[in-house]
Design an enzyme around this catalytic site. Structure first.
Site, PDB file in Angstrom:
ATOM      1  N   SER A 131       8.447  35.120  27.588  1.00 59.64           N
ATOM      2  CA  SER A 131       8.759  36.481  27.188  1.00 59.64           C
ATOM      3  C   SER A 131      10.244  36.654  26.918  1.00 59.64           C
ATOM      4  CB  SER A 131       8.278  37.490  28.220  1.00 59.64           C
ATOM      5  OG  SER A 131       8.140  36.942  29.480  1.00 59.64           O
ATOM      6  N   HIS A 152       3.710  35.149  22.045  1.00 58.01           N
ATOM      7  CA  HIS A 152       3.928  36.043  23.185  1.00 58.01           C
ATOM      8  C   HIS A 152       2.774  37.039  23.317  1.00 58.01           C
ATOM      9  CE1 HIS A 152       6.583  39.280  25.298  1.00 58.01           C
ATOM     10  NE2 HIS A 152       5.990  38.503  26.174  1.00 58.01           N
ATOM     11  N   GLU A 164       3.226  38.641  19.705  1.00 58.89           N
ATOM     12  CA  GLU A 164       4.444  38.418  18.931  1.00 58.89           C
ATOM     13  C   GLU A 164       4.496  36.924  18.606  1.00 58.89           C
ATOM     14  OE1 GLU A 164       7.826  41.581  20.342  1.00 58.89           O
ATOM     15  OE2 GLU A 164       7.402  39.989  21.756  1.00 58.89           O
ATOM     16  N   ASN A 202      10.299  43.896  23.994  1.00 62.54           N
ATOM     17  CA  ASN A 202      11.178  44.050  25.150  1.00 62.54           C
ATOM     18  C   ASN A 202      12.560  44.552  24.765  1.00 62.54           C
ATOM     19  OD1 ASN A 202       9.479  43.517  27.272  1.00 62.54           O
ATOM     20  ND2 ASN A 202       9.756  41.307  27.116  1.00 62.54           N
TER      21      ASN A 202
HETATM   22  P1  NAD Z   1       2.250  32.811  36.875  1.00 54.91           P
HETATM   23  O1  NAD Z   1       3.219  32.490  37.928  1.00 54.91           O
HETATM   24  O2  NAD Z   1       1.135  33.745  37.149  1.00 54.91           O
HETATM   25  O3  NAD Z   1       1.612  31.462  36.320  1.00 54.91           O
HETATM   26  C1  NAD Z   1       2.360  30.291  36.094  1.00 54.91           C
HETATM   27  C2  NAD Z   1       1.494  29.106  36.452  1.00 54.91           C
HETATM   28  O4  NAD Z   1       2.138  27.927  36.006  1.00 54.91           O
HETATM   29  C3  NAD Z   1       1.253  28.952  37.956  1.00 54.91           C
HETATM   30  O5  NAD Z   1      -0.117  28.960  38.196  1.00 54.91           O
HETATM   31  C4  NAD Z   1       1.884  27.597  38.290  1.00 54.91           C
HETATM   32  O6  NAD Z   1       1.130  26.889  39.255  1.00 54.91           O
HETATM   33  C5  NAD Z   1       1.823  26.898  36.960  1.00 54.91           C
HETATM   34  N1  NAD Z   1       2.798  25.819  36.797  1.00 54.91           N
HETATM   35  C6  NAD Z   1       4.045  25.723  37.279  1.00 54.91           C
HETATM   36  N2  NAD Z   1       4.598  24.563  36.877  1.00 54.91           N
HETATM   37  C7  NAD Z   1       3.691  23.926  36.114  1.00 54.91           C
HETATM   38  C8  NAD Z   1       3.688  22.708  35.407  1.00 54.91           C
HETATM   39  N3  NAD Z   1       4.757  21.906  35.386  1.00 54.91           N
HETATM   40  N4  NAD Z   1       2.567  22.354  34.752  1.00 54.91           N
HETATM   41  C9  NAD Z   1       1.469  23.132  34.755  1.00 54.91           C
HETATM   42  N5  NAD Z   1       1.425  24.330  35.405  1.00 54.91           N
HETATM   43  C10 NAD Z   1       2.530  24.712  36.066  1.00 54.91           C
HETATM   44  O7  NAD Z   1       3.126  33.328  35.638  1.00 54.91           O
HETATM   45  P2  NAD Z   1       2.645  34.253  34.423  1.00 54.91           P
HETATM   46  O8  NAD Z   1       2.879  35.667  34.786  1.00 54.91           O
HETATM   47  O9  NAD Z   1       1.316  33.828  33.965  1.00 54.91           O
HETATM   48  O10 NAD Z   1       3.743  33.890  33.329  1.00 54.91           O
HETATM   49  C11 NAD Z   1       3.686  32.691  32.595  1.00 54.91           C
HETATM   50  C12 NAD Z   1       4.549  32.826  31.349  1.00 54.91           C
HETATM   51  O11 NAD Z   1       4.107  33.922  30.573  1.00 54.91           O
HETATM   52  C13 NAD Z   1       6.009  33.066  31.629  1.00 54.91           C
HETATM   53  O12 NAD Z   1       6.786  32.403  30.655  1.00 54.91           O
HETATM   54  C14 NAD Z   1       6.137  34.556  31.476  1.00 54.91           C
HETATM   55  O13 NAD Z   1       7.448  34.954  31.123  1.00 54.91           O
HETATM   56  C15 NAD Z   1       5.184  34.816  30.348  1.00 54.91           C
HETATM   57  N6  NAD Z   1       4.633  36.186  30.282  1.00 54.91           N
HETATM   58  C16 NAD Z   1       4.255  36.844  31.396  1.00 54.91           C
HETATM   59  C17 NAD Z   1       3.730  38.124  31.301  1.00 54.91           C
HETATM   60  C18 NAD Z   1       3.286  38.881  32.518  1.00 54.91           C
HETATM   61  O14 NAD Z   1       3.192  40.096  32.452  1.00 54.91           O
HETATM   62  N7  NAD Z   1       2.996  38.220  33.624  1.00 54.91           N
HETATM   63  C19 NAD Z   1       3.577  38.708  30.045  1.00 54.91           C
HETATM   64  C20 NAD Z   1       3.942  37.999  28.899  1.00 54.91           C
HETATM   65  C21 NAD Z   1       4.478  36.728  29.038  1.00 54.91           C
END
Ligand code: NAD
Length: 564
Positions: A131, A152, A164, A202
């Protein structure tokens, strides 16, 4: 290796294999979306418990959909059968496209992309759900920067329609096109974005929170007034402060800080220290039980922020916040015409609204025409020096008991009334045209306004069919100030070539549920009005945060966007 030799695989169609890396909140949601669209999906995560949780979450969500009749059991079963989960990255070798959703950490993502680059066929597109991180920086870790792209999704991915699609510096057009096509097959609405801090949503949404916190810190209005005004005058589903409470003050601040830093500390994006102090104090919002509101006792009430916000500007609240209070202390019973001054389109908008409420109103241009008025309204957008003389002239012609209402879009009430002989009867109002679309008007008392005048002004606006909220004296009150800055930021992003006007509007409607796209809204309000407010804020605060973007000046000079 040449960047053009391996064009991405032509149109990914249902049946192809999508690999999702990271099975957390976003990865799990994206996997469900892809399987529902008919793709084979494999989810990889390093944590076995996450994989189990992801499987359960998707199962539960599918079961709920069947229960509610949104899908049938056979279809849900088919979606379920297209999904698999693994801890082993090597299992993604056969994927046709990879969507990464691991935590927001550049090193981690670069390391992962390096390994995926070595593992997957050259034609495979590697997409990141980041993001805020730079797609170009992630791509630089691979030998296929032309096939690395941002995808995104918004949370929750199965519900939110927007994606996005972000082109890094070296992302090829073919990759961007293929990713946009994929987003459409997934049932989403893609907007194409050129890489820049915060992408579109954002970034353009920043003023909604940063400007609101600034207004609160300055003592411009209490917490619940800021939220109410944005909901009722702006049509936003949630006010900015209750929204920050929901997101988390720390999470919202981290996004603001990241964008501020990425723009090399451009004051346009500067968050307010008040928010940092609240985070330091553990006031994180709903998740900690207290943020701008206190949630500890069931019903939420504003958190007393004693010592953190200014109250030097806030006059004694002459108008109670609740509708009943206002009705009780402010009935409007004066008889006689209302005379409206200002630019014809603004004055006409007001006259029209007043007449629709059964009030005798007319537009006028010479101050002497205010002689018989019970209320004179100066709705003009003139800069503050001219405003003070115009208000003084009106005041000189008005009957002793008449009320003088001035728009605060370009000047504070106190400054507008500075040359008036009776500054005590001058009351400000803050709103944006068209008035027919505003159910609430802010009224503002100047330092020399008397209580009786402010109470009568509240009664007058209520008689005109508008709810009122009391905000402190200052240029553009709450709603016009936040809205102008939102519209302006959208134009700043457009001027920088981040996305088209239509894509920016779509992104804001679908990504954060704005009632209207900010550029659409700027045109509806009037580009000249938006420019006048931003210019007046710059004069008022002397802060380059409010410097108007040249493109907006040119639009106004050309008489509209379509002529530019
Ligand atoms: P999250 O913490 O819920 O999930 C991340 C996952 O990645 C975890 O389950 C973790 O175990 C796993 N992980 C860590 N290292 C790893 C690796 N080397 N290989 C494989 N898996 C691995 O996070 P999230 O909220 O799902 O966010 C993930 C991405 O999406 C981030 O870049 C975040 O900025 C983006 N994002 C999040 C949101 C939101 O609202 N949560 C919205 C849009 C984008």
């Amino acid at each position: 290796m040449s960047e053009s030799r391996h064009a991405p695989r032509a149109a990914l169609a249902p049946g192809a294999l999508i690999a999702v890396v990271g099975g957390g909140t976003m990865g799990s949601g994206v996997a469900q979306v892809a399987a529902s669209a008919g793709f084979q999906v494999i989810v990889q995560d390093i944590a076995p418990e996450v994989l189990n949780r992801s499987r359960r979450r998707i199962d539960d969500d599918l079961a709920r959909r069947v229960e509610r009749g949104r899908t049938d059991a056979a279809l849900a079963g088919a979606v379920r059968a297209r999904l698999s989960w693994t801890e082993t990255l090597d299992d993604l070798r056969a994927a046709d496209v990879i969507i990464e959703a691991v935590p927001e950490d550049l090193r981690l993502k670069q390391d992962l992309f390096r390994r995926l680059d070595a593992l997957c066929a050259q034609a495979v597109i590697l997409a990141s759900n980041t993001s805020s991180l730079s797609i170009s920086a992630i791509a630089a870790a691979t030998r296929r920067p032309d096939r690395v792209v941002g995808m995104h999704f918004f949370n929750p991915a199965p519900v939110m329609a927007l994606v996005e699609v972000i082109r890094g510096v070296r992302t090829s057009e073919e990759t961007a096109d293929a990713t946009i096509a994929l987003a459409r097959i997934l049932g989403k609405t893609p907007v194409q974005v050129r890489e820049a801090p915060g992408f579109v949503v954002n970034r353009v949404a920043r003023p909604f929170s940063t400007e609101a916190v600034r207004i609160l810190a300055e003592g411009g209005a209490p917490v619940q007034t800021i939220d109410r005004v944005m909901r009722e005058a702006g049509g936003y589903r949630m006010g900015p402060l209750e929204l920050i409470d929901l997101i988390g003050l720390d999470v919202n601040l981290a996004v603001s800080n990241a964008i501020y830093e990425a723009f090399f500390y451009d004051p346009r994006y500067q968050p307010h220290p008040l928010q940092q102090r609240m985070v330091d104090a553990g006031l994180l919002g709903r998740k900690s039980g207290r943020g701008f509101y206190d949630y500890s006792s069931g019903a939420s009430r504003p958190t007393p922020l004693g010592g953190l916000t200014s109250d030097v500007l806030l006059p004694t609240p002459v108008v109670l916040e609740s509708g009943e209070g206002v009705a009780a202390n402010a009935a409007w019973d004066a008889h006689g015409p209302v005379v409206v001054f200002g630019e014809p389109h603004l004055a006409d908008d007001l006259v029209h609204t007043l007449r629709a409420a059964g009030i005798v109103a007319r537009r006028a241009s010479a101050a002497i025409e205010a002689r018989d008025a019970v209320v004179a309204i100066d709705a003009g957008l003139v800069p503050r020096e001219d405003r003070a003389s115009a208000v003084a002239a009106l005041d000189a012609h008005l009957a002793p008991d008449a009320l003088l209402l001035v728009s605060t879009l370009t000047t504070s009430v106190t400054e507008a009334a500075r040359h008036a002989r009776h500054p005590d009867r001058v009351v400000g109002f803050a709103t944006l045209p068209p008035l027919s679309e505003r159910s609430l008007i802010e009224i503002q008392a100047g330092l020399r306004t008397v209580r009786d005048a402010a109470v009568r002004a509240a009664g007058f606006w209520r008689r005109a069919g508008k709810a009122v909220a009391h905000t402190a004296d200052g240029v553009a009150g709450v709603f016009p100030r936040i809205q102008a800055m939102l519209c302006h930021e959208a134009i700043v992003a457009l001027a920088a070539g981040i996305a088209s006007a239509e894509e920016i509007d779509t992104a804001m409607r679908l990504g954060v549920n704005y009632p209207q796209g900010p550029i659409e809204r700027a045109e509806r309000v009037g580009l000249g009005v938006i420019l006048a407010v931003v210019q007046a804020l710059q004069v008022e605060h002397g802060d380059p945060r409010y410097r108007p973007v040249p493109l907006l000046r040119r639009w106004v000079a050309a008489g509209g966007r379509q002529h530019a």
